[in-house]
Write an enzyme that holds these catalytic residues in place. Structure first.
Site, PDB file in Angstrom:
ATOM      1  N   LYS A 171       0.688  -1.366   0.190  1.00 28.60           N
ATOM      2  CA  LYS A 171       0.205  -0.122   0.222  1.00 28.60           C
ATOM      3  C   LYS A 171       1.118   1.122  -0.115  1.00 28.60           C
ATOM      4  O   LYS A 171       1.298   1.642   1.310  1.00 28.60           O
ATOM      5  CB  LYS A 171      -0.661  -0.326   1.297  1.00 28.60           C
ATOM      6  CG  LYS A 171      -2.106   0.462   1.235  1.00 28.60           C
ATOM      7  CD  LYS A 171      -1.861   2.196   0.375  1.00 28.60           C
ATOM      8  CE  LYS A 171      -1.833   3.022   1.415  1.00 28.60           C
ATOM      9  NZ  LYS A 171      -1.359   4.394   1.363  1.00 28.60           N
ATOM     10  N   GLU A 244       9.848   1.381  10.252  1.00 28.25           N
ATOM     11  CA  GLU A 244      10.829   2.614   9.775  1.00 28.25           C
ATOM     12  C   GLU A 244      10.207   3.904  10.277  1.00 28.25           C
ATOM     13  O   GLU A 244       9.537   4.133   9.307  1.00 28.25           O
ATOM     14  CB  GLU A 244      11.500   2.464   8.746  1.00 28.25           C
ATOM     15  CG  GLU A 244      12.168   0.804   8.397  1.00 28.25           C
ATOM     16  CD  GLU A 244      13.385   0.949   9.824  1.00 28.25           C
ATOM     17  OE1 GLU A 244      14.034   2.001  10.176  1.00 28.25           O
ATOM     18  OE2 GLU A 244      14.007  -0.307   9.512  1.00 28.25           O
ATOM     19  N   CYS A 278      14.410  10.093   6.229  1.00 25.72           N
ATOM     20  CA  CYS A 278      14.465   9.746   6.894  1.00 25.72           C
ATOM     21  C   CYS A 278      15.349  10.100   8.059  1.00 25.72           C
ATOM     22  O   CYS A 278      15.994  10.461   8.783  1.00 25.72           O
ATOM     23  CB  CYS A 278      14.019   8.555   7.053  1.00 25.72           C
ATOM     24  SG  CYS A 278      14.548   7.044   6.123  1.00 25.72           S
ATOM     25  N   GLU A 376      11.187  17.108  13.509  1.00 31.00           N
ATOM     26  CA  GLU A 376      11.691  16.869  12.040  1.00 31.00           C
ATOM     27  C   GLU A 376      10.880  18.423  11.126  1.00 31.00           C
ATOM     28  O   GLU A 376       9.908  17.775  10.490  1.00 31.00           O
ATOM     29  CB  GLU A 376      10.868  15.740  11.580  1.00 31.00           C
ATOM     30  CG  GLU A 376      11.661  15.084  10.374  1.00 31.00           C
ATOM     31  CD  GLU A 376      11.465  13.194   9.890  1.00 31.00           C
ATOM     32  OE1 GLU A 376       9.702  13.328  10.586  1.00 31.00           O
ATOM     33  OE2 GLU A 376      11.639  12.536   9.317  1.00 31.00           O
TER      34      GLU A 376
HETATM   35  P1  NAD Z   1       2.756   8.767   7.101  1.00 31.55           P
HETATM   36  O1  NAD Z   1       3.044   8.290   7.928  1.00 31.55           O
HETATM   37  O2  NAD Z   1       1.699   9.981   7.004  1.00 31.55           O
HETATM   38  O3  NAD Z   1       2.106   8.289   5.749  1.00 31.55           O
HETATM   39  C1  NAD Z   1       2.871   6.973   5.654  1.00 31.55           C
HETATM   40  C2  NAD Z   1       1.984   5.132   5.385  1.00 31.55           C
HETATM   41  O4  NAD Z   1       1.008   5.519   5.971  1.00 31.55           O
HETATM   42  C3  NAD Z   1       0.902   5.903   3.970  1.00 31.55           C
HETATM   43  O5  NAD Z   1       1.193   5.168   2.882  1.00 31.55           O
HETATM   44  C4  NAD Z   1      -0.610   6.521   4.326  1.00 31.55           C
HETATM   45  O6  NAD Z   1      -1.364   6.093   2.984  1.00 31.55           O
HETATM   46  C5  NAD Z   1      -0.763   4.927   5.103  1.00 31.55           C
HETATM   47  N1  NAD Z   1      -1.657   5.563   6.436  1.00 31.55           N
HETATM   48  C6  NAD Z   1      -1.668   6.541   6.879  1.00 31.55           C
HETATM   49  N2  NAD Z   1      -2.778   6.327   7.663  1.00 31.55           N
HETATM   50  C7  NAD Z   1      -2.358   5.027   7.858  1.00 31.55           C
HETATM   51  C8  NAD Z   1      -3.553   4.810   9.285  1.00 31.55           C
HETATM   52  N3  NAD Z   1      -4.611   4.569   9.891  1.00 31.55           N
HETATM   53  N4  NAD Z   1      -2.327   2.709   8.716  1.00 31.55           N
HETATM   54  C9  NAD Z   1      -2.589   2.357   8.143  1.00 31.55           C
HETATM   55  N5  NAD Z   1      -1.834   3.032   7.222  1.00 31.55           N
HETATM   56  C10 NAD Z   1      -1.334   4.328   6.954  1.00 31.55           C
HETATM   57  O7  NAD Z   1       4.071   9.162   6.178  1.00 31.55           O
HETATM   58  P2  NAD Z   1       4.751   9.637   4.846  1.00 31.55           P
HETATM   59  O8  NAD Z   1       4.581  11.991   5.894  1.00 31.55           O
HETATM   60  O9  NAD Z   1       3.903   9.534   3.891  1.00 31.55           O
HETATM   61  O10 NAD Z   1       6.499   9.898   5.588  1.00 31.55           O
HETATM   62  C11 NAD Z   1       6.824  10.517   6.274  1.00 31.55           C
HETATM   63  C12 NAD Z   1       7.994  10.038   7.002  1.00 31.55           C
HETATM   64  O11 NAD Z   1       8.508   8.929   7.090  1.00 31.55           O
HETATM   65  C13 NAD Z   1       8.906  10.763   8.045  1.00 31.55           C
HETATM   66  O12 NAD Z   1       8.577  11.027   9.471  1.00 31.55           O
HETATM   67  C14 NAD Z   1      10.219  10.146   7.839  1.00 31.55           C
HETATM   68  O13 NAD Z   1      11.409  10.612   8.711  1.00 31.55           O
HETATM   69  C15 NAD Z   1       9.184   8.466   7.516  1.00 31.55           C
HETATM   70  N6  NAD Z   1      10.300   7.835   7.142  1.00 31.55           N
HETATM   71  C16 NAD Z   1      10.508   7.001   7.918  1.00 31.55           C
HETATM   72  C17 NAD Z   1      11.699   6.216   6.641  1.00 31.55           C
HETATM   73  C18 NAD Z   1      12.915   5.297   7.739  1.00 31.55           C
HETATM   74  O14 NAD Z   1      13.132   3.618   7.324  1.00 31.55           O
HETATM   75  N7  NAD Z   1      13.369   5.304   9.133  1.00 31.55           N
HETATM   76  C19 NAD Z   1      12.539   6.238   5.652  1.00 31.55           C
HETATM   77  C20 NAD Z   1      11.072   7.337   4.919  1.00 31.55           C
HETATM   78  C21 NAD Z   1      10.153   8.174   5.821  1.00 31.55           C
END
Ligand code: NAD
Length: 470
Positions: A171, A244, A278, A376
């Site tokens: 997803k 992550e 990230c 962040e």
């Molecule tokens: P997000 O949490 O808003 O969304 C991530 C995913 O989760 C999307 O596909 C979204 O549709 C889905 N989602 C949202 N609500 C959900 C729910 N209730 N249940 C299941 N899925 C749901 O994150 P983002 O804004 O897309 O990404 C940015 C963040 O990701 C930053 O904080 C960044 O640091 C982090 N990140 C971490 C890593 C790592 O490896 N640690 C890598 C990349 C990004």
């Protein structure tokens, strides 16, 4: 020749007639329409993955690895159209450590994952007892991803899952569905049906995956806030979870560095993917004795890095991917200015231009508790904090509730290692920041998540240990 060797053939193979319009964040132009998936679509995808899993596991590791290598070949054959689509949808430039680099990383990760030794091993063999651990497939793995490195992070999730005999349901982020649809389309040109599935849509569709009783493991990469919801949503299924999550990585410069020599490394450690990474350096600690030197050297590098529309070959920095992220960066840079910090370059976006461009911004003389340091930013704005003793720098670096990456910059390896040993983070790089490698475990501590990806350690996270004793 690939069936996806032109941009149009690739795009036409994935776009829907109606659904969610995806726009280029650099220009506002429509890239294509992504299917608006529903929770019912998700249920069906999970059922397809379940039906395909036993046969996939029975194929055996050698055959599965061959197919991962074939998937890497298929990606290489379609590399340029994939990079173009990624650039249009995500906004990142083709060049620099961006779209072409990301597509290259997808095939590199698949190849590396297929080449690791099996994690199976003997624990005791002493003449009386023979105990071995075999890593068995879990079943169906759900994979939910973010929008910053949409293709590469998808491969980080799917490659080890497939290698270990699981089937997968992806997803992707609603901001970058087309990139992941295209990636899955290309990989599926070599995989048996039902092994790798994808449903696009928003958080509700993600929740349909994470709350499903039909999954055995969830790989989640995204924000800490959503990570908490993911953990709650897997309570009933007891699906295992790898998280992550967000980070706010500190870089600590020691007083023995040559500022000019490290400036470019510092810059890319912070600004890779225009800061939307990230494990990018999100706050930089510099000793007062060389503060001006380091700041000047960084400004020199920053001034010469072209930012613009991704498809224009000269650019190496792009826009923020979405309005929400632009607003976060804008708010935090304003907070820095309001707090009396000194903006060295950037800081003033042109609000009237098309696209979510925020200029490369370096901020000096900023307090450690300013929001641009403590939160962040996930964008092209780096706060540079002055310190007087190394202990003080370590304390500031460890003062937040996240711990993904970190780095120490020094001409003296022993000194750097001593500082590294005191940092609370999943990874500490020496004289670099954010260099991930498919062979080396990667993960976070504190609110940056748990579980590791990559390498043999990563494979173990996509399997359960089955002990055979006797
Ligand atoms: P997000 O949490 O808003 O969304 C991530 C995913 O989760 C999307 O596909 C979204 O549709 C889905 N989602 C949202 N609500 C959900 C729910 N209730 N249940 C299941 N899925 C749901 O994150 P983002 O804004 O897309 O990404 C940015 C963040 O990701 C930053 O904080 C960044 O640091 C982090 N990140 C971490 C890593 C790592 O490896 N640690 C890598 C990349 C990004």
């Amino acid at each position: 020749m690939s069936q996806f060797d032109t941009y149009d053939s690739l795009l036409n193979s994935i776009v829907a007639e109606s659904g969610d319009e995806v726009k280029n964040p650099a220009t506002g132009e429509v890239v294509g329409i992504a299917p608006a998936g529903t929770p019912e679509d998700m249920e069906q995808a999970i059922a397809r993955a379940r039906d395909a899993q036993k046969d996939w596991a029975k194929l055996g590791e050698e055959k599965r690895n061959e197919l991962l290598l074939a998937a890497a070949d298929a990606i290489e054959a379609a590399a340029e159209p994939l990079a173009e689509l990624l650039s249009r949808e995500q906004g990142k430039p083709l060049n620099g450590p961006n779209a072409r680099f990301e597509v290259g990383a997808c095939s590199a990760w698949l190849r590396a994952t297929a080449s690791f030794e099996s994690p199976d091993h003997t624990v005791v063999e002493d003449g009386e007892t023979t105990a071995k651990v075999f890593y068995r497939p879990l079943g169906v793995v759900g994979a939910i991803g973010p929008w910053n490195w949409p293709m590469m992070i998808s491969v980080w999730q799917l490659a080890p899952a497939l290698r270990m005999g699981n089937t997968v349901v992806m997803k992707p982020s609603e901001y970058t569905p087309l990139s992941v649809l295209a990636l899955v389309k290309v990989i599926n040109s070599v995989l048996p049906e039902g092994v790798l599935n994808i449903v696009t849509g928003d958080g509700k569709v993600g929740a349909a995956l994470s709350t499903s009783q039909g999954i055995d493991k969830l790989m989640f990469t995204g924000s800490t806030e959503t990570g908490r919801k993911i953990v709650e949503s897997t309570a009933a299924s007891l699906a295992r979870v790898t998280l992550e999550l967000g980070g706010n990585d500190a870089g600590i410069v020691l007083d023995d560095v040559n500022a000019k020599e490290i400036a470019e490394g510092l810059f890319w450690g912070a600004f890779i993917n225009t800061g939307q990474t990230c494990a990018a350096m999100k706050r930089l600690y510099v000793p007062e004795s060389i503060y001006d030197e380091v700041v000047d050297a960084l400004v020199e590098v920053a001034k010469n890095m072209p930012m613009g529309v991704g498809l224009e070959e000269e650019n190496v920095l792009g826009p923020l991917q979405n309005k929400q992220q632009f607003d976060i960066v804008d708010k935090l840079v304003k907070a820095a200015k309001d707090g009396g910090a000194r903006v060295l370059v950037g800081g003033e976006p042109d609000y009237d231009q098309p696209g979510y461009f925020f200029p490369t911004t370096l901020v000096a003389d900023i307090d450690n508790d300013n929001p641009l340091v403590a939160e962040e930013q996930f964008g092209p704005a780096l706060p540079i904090i002055k310190y007087s003793t190394v202990d003080e720098a370590i304390e500031m670096a460890n003062s937040l509730d996240v711990g993904l990456g970190s780095s120490v910059w020094s001409a003296d390896r022993e000194r750097a290692l001593e500082v590294a040993s005191q940092l609370e983070a999943g990874t500490t790089w020496i004289n670099a920041h954010g260099n991930v490698d498919p062979r080396i475990p990667f993960g976070g501590t504190k609110n940056s998540g748990y579980g590791v990806e990559f390498g043999v350690e990563g494979l173990k996270g996509l399997a359960y240990p089955h002990v055979v004793n006797g």
